[in-house]
Design a protein around this motif. Structure first.
Motif, PDB file in Angstrom:
ATOM      1  N   MET A 140       0.808  -1.226   0.000  1.00 21.35           N
ATOM      2  CA  MET A 140       0.000   0.000   0.000  1.00 21.35           C
ATOM      3  C   MET A 140       0.839   1.273   0.000  1.00 21.35           C
ATOM      4  SD  MET A 140      -2.920  -1.228  -0.229  1.00 21.35           S
ATOM      5  CE  MET A 140      -4.276  -2.257   0.363  1.00 21.35           C
ATOM      6  N   MET A 141       2.085   1.162   0.377  1.00 24.12           N
ATOM      7  CA  MET A 141       2.951   2.341   0.455  1.00 24.12           C
ATOM      8  C   MET A 141       3.018   3.053  -0.894  1.00 24.12           C
ATOM      9  SD  MET A 141       4.764   3.645   2.962  1.00 24.12           S
ATOM     10  CE  MET A 141       5.693   2.542   4.021  1.00 24.12           C
ATOM     11  N   ASN A 142       2.809   4.369  -0.857  1.00 20.28           N
ATOM     12  CA  ASN A 142       2.876   5.223  -2.048  1.00 20.28           C
ATOM     13  C   ASN A 142       1.806   4.946  -3.095  1.00 20.28           C
ATOM     14  OD1 ASN A 142       5.158   6.716  -1.163  1.00 20.28           O
ATOM     15  ND2 ASN A 142       6.438   4.954  -1.700  1.00 20.28           N
ATOM     16  N   LYS A 143       0.757   4.234  -2.697  1.00 16.09           N
ATOM     17  CA  LYS A 143      -0.345   3.994  -3.638  1.00 16.09           C
ATOM     18  C   LYS A 143      -1.409   5.086  -3.494  1.00 16.09           C
ATOM     19  CE  LYS A 143       0.487  -0.240  -5.461  1.00 16.09           C
ATOM     20  NZ  LYS A 143       1.794  -0.576  -4.894  1.00 16.09           N
ATOM     21  N   GLU A 144      -2.070   5.396  -4.619  1.00 11.33           N
ATOM     22  CA  GLU A 144      -3.250   6.237  -4.557  1.00 11.33           C
ATOM     23  C   GLU A 144      -4.323   5.436  -3.816  1.00 11.33           C
ATOM     24  OE1 GLU A 144      -3.627   9.330  -5.706  1.00 11.33           O
ATOM     25  OE2 GLU A 144      -1.624   9.423  -6.593  1.00 11.33           O
ATOM     26  N   LEU A 145      -5.206   6.119  -3.097  1.00  9.06           N
ATOM     27  CA  LEU A 145      -6.233   5.402  -2.337  1.00  9.06           C
ATOM     28  C   LEU A 145      -7.131   4.565  -3.232  1.00  9.06           C
ATOM     29  CD1 LEU A 145      -7.293   7.990   0.389  1.00  9.06           C
ATOM     30  CD2 LEU A 145      -6.039   5.850   0.722  1.00  9.06           C
ATOM     31  N   SER A 146      -7.388   5.033  -4.447  1.00 11.48           N
ATOM     32  CA  SER A 146      -8.237   4.256  -5.357  1.00 11.48           C
ATOM     33  C   SER A 146      -7.559   2.938  -5.735  1.00 11.48           C
ATOM     34  CB  SER A 146      -8.551   5.065  -6.615  1.00 11.48           C
ATOM     35  OG  SER A 146      -7.345   5.477  -7.235  1.00 11.48           O
ATOM     36  N   GLU A 147      -6.246   3.014  -5.911  1.00 16.80           N
ATOM     37  CA  GLU A 147      -5.460   1.823  -6.224  1.00 16.80           C
ATOM     38  C   GLU A 147      -5.423   0.877  -5.011  1.00 16.80           C
ATOM     39  OE1 GLU A 147      -1.075   1.510  -8.271  1.00 16.80           O
ATOM     40  OE2 GLU A 147      -1.754   3.478  -7.589  1.00 16.80           O
ATOM     41  N   ALA A 148      -5.253   1.475  -3.835  1.00 17.12           N
ATOM     42  CA  ALA A 148      -5.223   0.694  -2.595  1.00 17.12           C
ATOM     43  C   ALA A 148      -6.535  -0.056  -2.406  1.00 17.12           C
ATOM     44  CB  ALA A 148      -4.959   1.617  -1.403  1.00 17.12           C
ATOM     45  N   GLN A 149      -7.639   0.608  -2.765  1.00 18.04           N
ATOM     46  CA  GLN A 149      -8.958  -0.028  -2.642  1.00 18.04           C
ATOM     47  C   GLN A 149      -9.073  -1.236  -3.570  1.00 18.04           C
ATOM     48  OE1 GLN A 149     -11.440   0.991  -0.368  1.00 18.04           O
ATOM     49  NE2 GLN A 149     -12.264  -0.998  -0.957  1.00 18.04           N
ATOM     50  N   THR A 150      -8.536  -1.108  -4.775  1.00 15.84           N
ATOM     51  CA  THR A 150      -8.561  -2.227  -5.733  1.00 15.84           C
ATOM     52  C   THR A 150      -7.794  -3.423  -5.174  1.00 15.84           C
ATOM     53  OG1 THR A 150      -8.641  -0.657  -7.555  1.00 15.84           O
ATOM     54  CG2 THR A 150      -7.930  -2.902  -8.104  1.00 15.84           C
ATOM     55  N   ILE A 151      -6.632  -3.149  -4.579  1.00 16.44           N
ATOM     56  CA  ILE A 151      -5.809  -4.216  -3.996  1.00 16.44           C
ATOM     57  C   ILE A 151      -6.552  -4.865  -2.823  1.00 16.44           C
ATOM     58  CG2 ILE A 151      -3.619  -4.745  -2.846  1.00 16.44           C
ATOM     59  CD1 ILE A 151      -2.439  -2.274  -4.343  1.00 16.44           C
ATOM     60  N   LEU A 152      -7.134  -4.010  -1.996  1.00  8.12           N
ATOM     61  CA  LEU A 152      -7.887  -4.500  -0.835  1.00  8.12           C
ATOM     62  C   LEU A 152      -9.055  -5.390  -1.276  1.00  8.12           C
ATOM     63  CD1 LEU A 152      -8.138  -3.972   2.351  1.00  8.12           C
ATOM     64  CD2 LEU A 152      -9.902  -2.356   1.719  1.00  8.12           C
ATOM     65  N   ASP A 153      -9.810  -4.927  -2.273  1.00  8.93           N
ATOM     66  CA  ASP A 153     -10.950  -5.705  -2.765  1.00  8.93           C
ATOM     67  C   ASP A 153     -10.498  -7.057  -3.303  1.00  8.93           C
ATOM     68  OD1 ASP A 153     -12.620  -3.617  -2.128  1.00  8.93           O
ATOM     69  OD2 ASP A 153     -12.806  -2.869  -4.173  1.00  8.93           O
ATOM     70  N   GLU A 154      -9.383  -7.055  -4.014  1.00 10.38           N
ATOM     71  CA  GLU A 154      -8.852  -8.296  -4.590  1.00 10.38           C
ATOM     72  C   GLU A 154      -8.451  -9.270  -3.473  1.00 10.38           C
ATOM     73  OE1 GLU A 154      -8.459  -8.760  -8.035  1.00 10.38           O
ATOM     74  OE2 GLU A 154      -7.432 -10.697  -7.913  1.00 10.38           O
ATOM     75  N   PHE A 155      -7.856  -8.734  -2.421  1.00  7.60           N
ATOM     76  CA  PHE A 155      -7.421  -9.593  -1.317  1.00  7.60           C
ATOM     77  C   PHE A 155      -8.621 -10.162  -0.554  1.00  7.60           C
ATOM     78  CE2 PHE A 155      -5.652 -10.615   2.903  1.00  7.60           C
ATOM     79  CZ  PHE A 155      -4.620 -11.451   2.506  1.00  7.60           C
ATOM     80  N   VAL A 156      -9.627  -9.318  -0.305  1.00  9.91           N
ATOM     81  CA  VAL A 156     -10.829  -9.791   0.398  1.00  9.91           C
ATOM     82  C   VAL A 156     -11.518 -10.875  -0.440  1.00  9.91           C
ATOM     83  CG1 VAL A 156     -13.129  -9.121   1.236  1.00  9.91           C
ATOM     84  CG2 VAL A 156     -11.157  -7.663   1.717  1.00  9.91           C
ATOM     85  N   ALA A 157     -11.602 -10.659  -1.741  1.00 11.28           N
ATOM     86  CA  ALA A 157     -12.217 -11.664  -2.623  1.00 11.28           C
ATOM     87  C   ALA A 157     -11.442 -12.977  -2.565  1.00 11.28           C
ATOM     88  CB  ALA A 157     -12.271 -11.135  -4.066  1.00 11.28           C
ATOM     89  N   LEU A 158     -10.123 -12.881  -2.515  1.00 16.54           N
ATOM     90  CA  LEU A 158      -9.293 -14.087  -2.420  1.00 16.54           C
ATOM     91  C   LEU A 158      -9.573 -14.827  -1.109  1.00 16.54           C
ATOM     92  CD1 LEU A 158      -6.962 -15.876  -3.465  1.00 16.54           C
ATOM     93  CD2 LEU A 158      -5.381 -14.319  -2.313  1.00 16.54           C
ATOM     94  N   MET A 159      -9.698 -14.065  -0.021  1.00 22.67           N
ATOM     95  CA  MET A 159      -9.951 -14.690   1.285  1.00 22.67           C
ATOM     96  C   MET A 159     -11.335 -15.333   1.357  1.00 22.67           C
ATOM     97  SD  MET A 159      -7.322 -14.654   3.176  1.00 22.67           S
ATOM     98  CE  MET A 159      -6.372 -14.853   1.694  1.00 22.67           C
ATOM     99  N   GLN A 160     -12.251 -14.825   0.517  1.00 22.50           N
ATOM    100  CA  GLN A 160     -13.607 -15.385   0.519  1.00 22.50           C
ATOM    101  C   GLN A 160     -13.761 -16.504  -0.501  1.00 22.50           C
ATOM    102  OE1 GLN A 160     -15.736 -11.728  -0.147  1.00 22.50           O
ATOM    103  NE2 GLN A 160     -15.885 -11.254   2.043  1.00 22.50           N
ATOM    104  N   SER A 161     -12.683 -16.890  -1.157  1.00 27.16           N
ATOM    105  CA  SER A 161     -12.778 -17.827  -2.285  1.00 27.16           C
ATOM    106  C   SER A 161     -12.772 -19.293  -1.866  1.00 27.16           C
ATOM    107  CB  SER A 161     -11.616 -17.570  -3.249  1.00 27.16           C
ATOM    108  OG  SER A 161     -10.394 -18.002  -2.650  1.00 27.16           O
ATOM    109  N   LYS A 162     -12.614 -19.568  -0.569  1.00 26.78           N
ATOM    110  CA  LYS A 162     -12.623 -20.954  -0.068  1.00 26.78           C
ATOM    111  C   LYS A 162     -11.622 -21.848  -0.789  1.00 26.78           C
ATOM    112  CE  LYS A 162     -17.398 -20.981   1.615  1.00 26.78           C
ATOM    113  NZ  LYS A 162     -17.975 -19.713   1.154  1.00 26.78           N
ATOM    114  N   GLY A 163     -10.510 -21.280  -1.147  1.00 29.78           N
ATOM    115  CA  GLY A 163      -9.454 -22.076  -1.761  1.00 29.78           C
ATOM    116  C   GLY A 163      -9.567 -22.203  -3.271  1.00 29.78           C
ATOM    117  N   SER A 164     -10.621 -21.624  -3.857  1.00 32.97           N
ATOM    118  CA  SER A 164     -10.794 -21.786  -5.306  1.00 32.97           C
ATOM    119  C   SER A 164     -10.459 -20.506  -6.071  1.00 32.97           C
ATOM    120  CB  SER A 164     -12.221 -22.222  -5.624  1.00 32.97           C
ATOM    121  OG  SER A 164     -13.099 -21.185  -5.258  1.00 32.97           O
ATOM    122  N   GLY A 165      -9.917 -19.514  -5.376  1.00 30.21           N
ATOM    123  CA  GLY A 165      -9.615 -18.250  -6.039  1.00 30.21           C
ATOM    124  C   GLY A 165      -8.406 -18.362  -6.958  1.00 30.21           C
ATOM    125  N   SER A 166      -8.401 -17.537  -7.998  1.00 28.36           N
ATOM    126  CA  SER A 166      -7.187 -17.463  -8.818  1.00 28.36           C
ATOM    127  C   SER A 166      -6.685 -16.030  -8.725  1.00 28.36           C
ATOM    128  CB  SER A 166      -7.473 -17.863 -10.265  1.00 28.36           C
ATOM    129  OG  SER A 166      -8.654 -17.243 -10.696  1.00 28.36           O
TER     130      SER A 166
END
Ligand code: ZN
Length: 146
Positions: A77-103
């Motif tokens: 997150m360091m030196n990221k625009e907040l909009s970019e940080a949000q995209t990364i955060l959303d991607e990580f949350v989606a991965l954590m909710q993927s029950k092992g089937s995320g790509s």
């Protein structure tokens, strides 16, 4: 819990050599988040410059997953625009909710893809998400202040 060896190494490396650990004395927002089910705790300090993350520092105690995750999150997150940080955060949350089937998209998540296997273990997901939720909370508070 079995994780891919390479991923396990990334997590252990961040656990042993955490990035951005040690609280900065000045910040726009400070949050303290806990994960009672595991005993993980972190304090996170965030500074914004306009809409950009200019500093993150943190301190914490807890399991290797929680501590490595906040280390990896802070360096991403360091030196990221907040909009970019949000995209990364959303991607990580989606991965954590993927029950092992995320790509996971490695171009977005970089080292954080190491936590892909954690999504199969519901008890550990909160450990992995702790630092990320703290970041989200701190970014909202820091924006209110600025
Ligand atoms: Zn934990």
């Amino acid at each position: 819990m079995q994780l891919d060896n390479l991923y396990q190494e990334v997590i252990l490396d961040h656990y042993k050599h955490p990035e951005n650990k040690g609280l900065a004395t000045s910040y726009d927002a400070q949050v303290h988040h806990i994960n009672p089910s595991c005993g993980d705790e972190i304090t996170l300090n965030l500074t914004l410059q306009g809409q950009k993350v200019s500093a993150i520092s943190w301190d914490g105690v807890g399991c290797s997953i929680s501590q490595a995750s906040v280390s990896i999150m802070s360096s991403l997150m360091m030196n990221k625009e907040l909009s970019e940080a949000q995209t990364i955060l959303d991607e990580f949350v989606a991965l954590m909710q993927s029950k092992g089937s995320g790509s996971p998209d490695e171009s977005v998540l970089e080292d954080a893809v190491a936590f892909a296997g954690v999504s199969q273990y519901p008890a550990r997901i909160k450990c992995a998400l702790l630092g990320w939720m703290a970041f989200k909370d701190a970014s909202v508070q820091a924006q209110k202040k600025n």
